[in-house]
Design a protein around this motif. Structure first.
Motif, mmCIF file in Angstrom:
data_model
loop_
_atom_site.group_PDB
_atom_site.id
_atom_site.type_symbol
_atom_site.label_atom_id
_atom_site.label_comp_id
_atom_site.label_asym_id
_atom_site.label_seq_id
_atom_site.Cartn_x
_atom_site.Cartn_y
_atom_site.Cartn_z
ATOM 1 N N UNK A 195 41.982 42.447 45.145
ATOM 2 C CA UNK A 195 43.098 42.959 44.352
ATOM 3 C C UNK A 195 42.810 42.826 42.865
ATOM 4 N N UNK A 196 43.396 43.738 42.094
ATOM 5 C CA UNK A 196 43.578 43.560 40.659
ATOM 6 C C UNK A 196 45.086 43.546 40.446
ATOM 7 N N UNK A 197 45.634 42.387 40.078
ATOM 8 C CA UNK A 197 47.085 42.223 39.984
ATOM 9 C C UNK A 197 47.484 42.117 38.518
ATOM 10 N N UNK A 198 48.228 43.093 37.994
ATOM 11 C CA UNK A 198 48.645 43.035 36.590
ATOM 12 C C UNK A 198 49.671 41.933 36.356
ATOM 13 N N UNK A 199 49.557 41.283 35.195
ATOM 14 C CA UNK A 199 50.524 40.295 34.739
ATOM 15 C C UNK A 199 51.189 40.809 33.471
ATOM 16 N N UNK A 200 52.060 40.017 32.881
ATOM 17 C CA UNK A 200 52.714 40.437 31.639
ATOM 18 C C UNK A 200 51.676 40.726 30.568
ATOM 19 N N UNK A 201 50.619 39.925 30.547
ATOM 20 C CA UNK A 201 49.459 40.205 29.708
ATOM 21 C C UNK A 201 48.218 40.036 30.566
ATOM 22 N N UNK A 202 47.355 41.012 30.563
ATOM 23 C CA UNK A 202 46.141 40.935 31.354
ATOM 24 C C UNK A 202 46.391 41.079 32.838
ATOM 25 N N UNK A 203 45.555 40.415 33.625
ATOM 26 C CA UNK A 203 45.620 40.563 35.075
ATOM 27 C C UNK A 203 44.867 39.421 35.729
ATOM 28 N N UNK A 204 44.943 39.367 37.056
ATOM 29 C CA UNK A 204 44.057 38.501 37.824
ATOM 30 C C UNK A 204 43.254 39.393 38.764
ATOM 31 N N UNK A 205 42.000 39.027 38.964
ATOM 32 C CA UNK A 205 41.101 39.767 39.843
ATOM 33 C C UNK A 205 40.598 38.797 40.900
ATOM 34 N N UNK A 256 41.537 34.936 36.159
ATOM 35 C CA UNK A 256 42.441 35.449 35.132
ATOM 36 C C UNK A 256 41.620 36.162 34.068
ATOM 37 N N UNK A 257 42.048 37.361 33.692
ATOM 38 C CA UNK A 257 41.350 38.123 32.658
ATOM 39 C C UNK A 257 42.356 38.594 31.622
ATOM 40 N N UNK A 258 41.919 38.663 30.367
ATOM 41 C CA UNK A 258 42.757 39.179 29.299
ATOM 42 C C UNK A 258 42.892 40.692 29.430
ATOM 43 N N UNK A 259 43.749 41.262 28.587
ATOM 44 C CA UNK A 259 43.984 42.705 28.632
ATOM 45 C C UNK A 259 42.723 43.509 28.331
ATOM 46 N N UNK A 260 41.749 42.884 27.640
ATOM 47 C CA UNK A 260 40.500 43.598 27.347
ATOM 48 C C UNK A 260 39.417 43.314 28.369
ATOM 49 N N UNK A 261 39.745 42.528 29.420
ATOM 50 C CA UNK A 261 38.787 42.242 30.471
ATOM 51 C C UNK A 261 38.023 40.948 30.297
ATOM 52 N N UNK A 262 38.294 40.205 29.218
ATOM 53 C CA UNK A 262 37.617 38.932 29.000
ATOM 54 C C UNK A 262 38.055 37.923 30.053
ATOM 55 N N UNK A 263 37.087 37.325 30.742
ATOM 56 C CA UNK A 263 37.389 36.418 31.846
ATOM 57 C C UNK A 263 37.839 35.063 31.337
ATOM 58 N N UNK A 264 38.839 34.492 32.022
ATOM 59 C CA UNK A 264 39.336 33.155 31.714
ATOM 60 C C UNK A 264 39.151 32.231 32.895
ATOM 61 N N UNK A 265 40.116 31.341 33.101
ATOM 62 C CA UNK A 265 40.004 30.345 34.158
ATOM 63 C C UNK A 265 40.277 30.944 35.529
ATOM 64 N N UNK A 266 39.996 30.168 36.571
ATOM 65 C CA UNK A 266 40.193 30.616 37.945
ATOM 66 C C UNK A 266 41.274 29.782 38.623
ATOM 67 N N UNK A 267 41.928 30.386 39.590
ATOM 68 C CA UNK A 267 42.955 29.730 40.392
ATOM 69 C C UNK A 267 42.516 29.825 41.847
ATOM 70 N N UNK A 297 53.109 33.577 31.969
ATOM 71 C CA UNK A 297 51.962 32.830 31.465
ATOM 72 C C UNK A 297 50.835 32.940 32.486
ATOM 73 N N UNK A 298 49.740 33.616 32.153
ATOM 74 C CA UNK A 298 48.677 33.828 33.140
ATOM 75 C C UNK A 298 48.070 32.539 33.683
ATOM 76 N N UNK A 299 48.139 31.446 32.910
ATOM 77 C CA UNK A 299 47.504 30.206 33.339
ATOM 78 C C UNK A 299 48.413 29.327 34.185
#
Length: 400
Positions: free
Chosen positions: A179-189, A203-214, A244-246
Motif C-alpha cells: 500500500x501507499x497510504x496518504x496522511x495529512x502530510x506525506x504518506x506511508x509505504x 513514513x515518507x515526506x510529501x516529496x518522497x524523502x524517507x523517514x522512520x519505520x513502523x 502526525x506521521x510519526x
C-alpha cells in the motif's frame, strides 16, 4: 493477491469559522473563481442537500451516474475497461493493468467540521496515470497513494479539482502486495521482507524523502475513520491520529483472535469499520474505543461493511447472495438471495460491494443487472430496486 481497498485519507483538523449558511440554490457563475477553503471550485454550484449518486462502470468501460433523488441515469464518459474501481466520494479511479484513469464525478460534499457544504459541477475525465502492473489505489483528502509493481506514487488530490494530475513523488519500490497510504502530510509505504511480504510501514515526506519505520507484519488493508488512519497488521491495527506521521498506536487483537482483517469497509466519517475474519466471521473495529469485536456468522461471507449507527450494525453478504444485518452478536435480518448469480461467478464477485450512507445501503449485482437500496435499521427492507441500463460491474457512491 491485492485486495480491493476502500478510500482512505489523512485527517485534516481545520479550525474554520465565519461560515455562511448554505443557500437553498446556487447562483455562482461558471466563470467566477470561488475557491475559499469551503470545497468550492470555479464553475461549481452549491446545493442545499448532497447530490448523492451511484456511479457504476460496465464491462466495456461505460461510466454510469444514477441520481438517487430523481432516479435519472446518465453516461458520464467512456473509458477503457477496468479491473477495479476506487472512489473517495468525488473522484473515481479506474484501475487496469498498466494505468489508472482519474474521473471527476462532478458531485461532492465538503466537511466543515460541524456542518457540510454540497457542490455540483460538470464531470470530466482528468487523465491517466501510467505504471507497471495492476495498481493498488488509496484515495485521500490531501493525497492519493498508488502502488504499481515497482513504483510508489503520491498524487496531489487538491490539484485534481483543477483538472490536473500532479505527482508529489514517484519512487522505486520492491515488488510486493502492499500500500501507499496518504496522511495529512506525506504518506506511508509498505516495505517487504526478502519473501516479498509487507512487514513495515515506511513514513515518507510529501516529496518522497524517507523517514522512520513502523512495524506492521503482513500489512494489508486500510481505511480512514473520523478518528484517524487505519492499516491492518498481523497482530491488530496500526492507527495514526491527529495527522502526525510519526505517531502511531497499536490496537491489538484480543487473545485467541480469529484470522486477521485484511480489508476494511464502513460509512464515511464514523469511528467503526468492519472486516472479514476468515470466511465465516466478522470483525468490528471501533477506533474511538480502540477495541475489536468478533462475531461468528456460521456461514461463508464474502463482503462486509459497518453501518456506523448506535446499534453497531454491520452488513454481510453471504456466498449464496443474501444480505445479513448483524448486531449485538446476532443475525437480526436477512434478505432473499439478491445477487446469487454474481457471487457465484469468480469474475464478477470481486466487483460486488456495499455503499453505506446514513440511512441506506446499496448493493450492485452485475449478473442481475440491478442495484438495491437496503434499510439496515428496518429488517433489511428493500426500499428501492434500480434496473441498470448496463451491467454494474463496479460500484461507487459519489456526492458524499
Amino acid at each position: 493477491m491485492r485486495t480491493r481497498l476502500t478510500a482512505a485519507s489523512g485527517i485534516l483538523l481545520l479550525a474554520l469559522a465565519g461560515c455562511a449558511a448554505t443557500p437553498a440554490t446556487s447562483t455562482t457563475p461558471a466563470d467566477e473563481s470561488v475557491g475559499d477553503g469551503h470545497g468550492e471550485i470555479a464553475g461549481a454550484h452549491e446545493l442545499s442537500e448532497p447530490a448523492l449518486h451511484l456511479t457504476t462502470v460496465d464491462e466495456e468501460g461505460g461510466v454510469h451516474h444514477l441520481d438517487l433523488l430523481d432516479e435519472e441515469s446518465e453516461v458520464l464518459t467512456e473509458i477503457d475497461p477496468i479491473d477495479d474501481l476506487v472512489s473517495d466520494g468525488r473522484y473515481l479511479f479506474g484501475i487496469r493493468d498498466g494505468s489508472v484513469t482519474v474521473i471527476d464525478s462532478g458531485v461532492w460534499t465538503w466537511s466543515h467540521i460541524d456542518h457540510f457544504h454540497y457542490y455540483e459541477a460538470p464531470s470530466r475525465v482528468i487523465g491517466d496515470i501510467e505504471g507497471s502492473g495492476l495498481a493498488t489505489v488509496v484515495a485521500g483528502e490531501t493525497g492519493t497513494g498508488i502502488l504499481f509493481d515497482d513504483e510508489a506514487a503520491l498524487i496531489d488530490t487538491p490539484a485534481l479539482a483543477d483538472g490536473e494530475v500532479v505527482e508529489n513523488f514517484r519512487i522505486p519500490v520492491e515488488t510486493h502486495a502492499g500500500l501507499v497510504v496518504p496522511l495529512a502530510t506525506g504518506a506511508v509505504i509498505t516495505q517487504p521482507d526478502a519473501d516479498g511480504t509487507a512487514q513495515t510501514l515506511r513514513i515518507v515526506d510529501a516529496d518522497g524523502t524517507a523517514g522512520e519505520s513502523v512495524p506492521c507484519a503482513n500489512a494489508a488493508g486500510t481505511i480512514t475513520t473520523v478518528v484517524g488512519v487505519v492499516i491492518g497488521c498481523a497482530d491488530g491495527a496500526a492507527l495514526s491520529v491527529g495527522g502526525d506521521p510519526s505517531e502511531w498506536e497499536r490496537i491489538a487483537y484480543p487473545a485467541d483472535a480469529a484470522p486477521a482483517a485484511t480489508d476494511f469497509a464502513g460509512r464515511e466519517g464514523r469511528p467503526s469499520v468492519a472486516a472479514l475474519a476468515g470466511s465465516g466471521g466478522v470483525w468490528l473495529l471501533d477506533t474511538r474505543d480502540r477495541s475489536w469485536m468478533f462475531q461468528g456468522v456460521g456461514e461463508e461471507i464474502v463482503r462486509v461493511a459497518a453501518v456506523g449507527d448506535d446499534a453497531d450494525r454491520m452488513l454481510a453478504l453471504t456466498a449464496t447472495g443474501s444480505v445479513l444485518v448483524l448486531a449485538g452478536g446476532e443475525i437480526v435480518a436477512r434478505t432473499e438471495p439478491l445477487v446469487a448469480a454474481s457471487v457465484a461467478d469468480p469474475e464478477l464477485v470481486a466487483g460486488v460491494t456495499f455503499v453505506v450512507d446514513k440511512n441506506r445501503a446499496y448493493l450492485n449485482g452485475p449478473a442481475e443487472n440491478a442495484m438495491w437500496e437496503i434499510d439496515p435499521a428496518d429488517g433489511a427492507r428493500i426500499a428501492r430496486t434500480f434496473q441498470a441500463t448496463a451491467a454494474p460491474l463496479h460500484l461507487a457512491g459519489t456526492g458524499r
